[in-house]
Design a protein around this motif. Structure first.
Motif, PDB file in Angstrom:
ATOM      1  N   ALA A  34      47.827 -38.845  91.848  1.00 54.30           N
ATOM      2  CA  ALA A  34      46.445 -38.453  92.145  1.00 54.30           C
ATOM      3  C   ALA A  34      45.453 -39.489  91.632  1.00 54.30           C
ATOM      4  N   TRP A  35      45.770 -40.137  90.516  1.00 55.36           N
ATOM      5  CA  TRP A  35      44.861 -41.118  89.916  1.00 55.36           C
ATOM      6  C   TRP A  35      45.121 -42.553  90.363  1.00 55.36           C
ATOM      7  N   HIS A  36      46.209 -42.804  91.068  1.00 49.44           N
ATOM      8  CA  HIS A  36      46.547 -44.170  91.493  1.00 49.44           C
ATOM      9  C   HIS A  36      46.665 -44.223  93.006  1.00 49.44           C
ATOM     10  N   ARG A  37      45.535 -44.087  93.647  1.00 46.01           N
ATOM     11  CA  ARG A  37      45.443 -44.090  95.091  1.00 46.01           C
ATOM     12  C   ARG A  37      45.180 -45.515  95.578  1.00 46.01           C
ATOM     13  N   GLY A  38      44.970 -45.672  96.866  1.00 46.46           N
ATOM     14  CA  GLY A  38      44.671 -46.985  97.415  1.00 46.46           C
ATOM     15  C   GLY A  38      43.211 -47.370  97.284  1.00 46.46           C
ATOM     16  N   ILE A  39      42.329 -46.372  97.196  1.00 42.99           N
ATOM     17  CA  ILE A  39      40.904 -46.661  97.042  1.00 42.99           C
ATOM     18  C   ILE A  39      40.335 -45.812  95.902  1.00 42.99           C
ATOM     19  N   ARG A  40      39.410 -46.392  95.170  1.00 41.93           N
ATOM     20  CA  ARG A  40      38.874 -45.772  93.958  1.00 41.93           C
ATOM     21  C   ARG A  40      38.219 -44.416  94.220  1.00 41.93           C
ATOM     22  N   GLU A  41      37.550 -44.271  95.346  1.00 40.97           N
ATOM     23  CA  GLU A  41      36.899 -42.996  95.650  1.00 40.97           C
ATOM     24  C   GLU A  41      37.913 -41.855  95.677  1.00 40.97           C
ATOM     25  N   MET A  42      39.086 -42.130  96.236  1.00 39.38           N
ATOM     26  CA  MET A  42      40.116 -41.087  96.286  1.00 39.38           C
ATOM     27  C   MET A  42      40.752 -40.884  94.913  1.00 39.38           C
ATOM     28  N   ASP A  43      40.812 -41.931  94.088  1.00 44.04           N
ATOM     29  CA  ASP A  43      41.236 -41.739  92.683  1.00 44.04           C
ATOM     30  C   ASP A  43      40.340 -40.698  92.029  1.00 44.04           C
ATOM     31  N   LEU A  44      39.050 -40.872  92.208  1.00 41.93           N
ATOM     32  CA  LEU A  44      38.089 -39.982  91.552  1.00 41.93           C
ATOM     33  C   LEU A  44      38.151 -38.566  92.101  1.00 41.93           C
ATOM     34  N   ILE A  45      38.262 -38.437  93.392  1.00 45.86           N
ATOM     35  CA  ILE A  45      38.293 -37.104  93.997  1.00 45.86           C
ATOM     36  C   ILE A  45      39.591 -36.379  93.644  1.00 45.86           C
ATOM     37  N   LEU A  46      40.723 -36.986  93.987  1.00 43.73           N
ATOM     38  CA  LEU A  46      42.009 -36.314  93.770  1.00 43.73           C
ATOM     39  C   LEU A  46      42.411 -36.302  92.301  1.00 43.73           C
ATOM     40  N   GLY A  47      42.077 -37.366  91.579  1.00 42.80           N
ATOM     41  CA  GLY A  47      42.409 -37.411  90.158  1.00 42.80           C
ATOM     42  C   GLY A  47      41.646 -36.377  89.358  1.00 42.80           C
ATOM     43  N   GLN A  48      40.357 -36.273  89.616  1.00 42.86           N
ATOM     44  CA  GLN A  48      39.560 -35.280  88.884  1.00 42.86           C
ATOM     45  C   GLN A  48      39.948 -33.864  89.292  1.00 42.86           C
TER      46      GLN A  48
END
Length: 99
Positions: free
Chosen positions: A22-36
């Motif tokens: 969830a925190w190591h996606r391809g784009i930072r925006e998705m890191d933030l959304i899915l990681g949080q």
């Protein structure tokens, strides 16, 4: 640094892998959304919801971002209560421009 606020000490190995994905996606925006989202919800997801979250993590990041941002209509397979929770969770930090 991943940005996660969730300690992995209390997580089983399966949930640790999900949190990492969830925190190591391809784009930072998705890191933030899915990681949080994972930081907040991962401990409470069980059974089919946990499996569904893993399937969401298997989706292409560019497509996910377009669906989350409303740029593209949501496909039928993602019209679920869990994905609605992800959409409602959208942290504002994910949409701030990177300087």
């Amino acid at each position: 640094m991943t940005g996660t606020t969730l300690t992995t000490a209390d997580l089983d190995p399966h949930r640790r892998r999900i949190l990492f994905r969830a925190w190591h996606r391809g784009i930072r925006e998705m890191d933030l959304i899915l990681g949080q989202f994972a930081d907040t919800e991962l401990k409470t997801l069980e059974g089919e919801e946990l499996a569904e979250f893993e399937r969401v993590l298997g989706e292409d990041d560019n497509d996910l971002f377009k669906w989350v941002s409303g740029e593209k209509p949501l496909p039928e397979h993602l019209k679920t209560p869990l994905f609605e929770r992800i959409l409602a969770f959208r942290p504002e930090e994910a949409f701030k421009p990177v300087v």
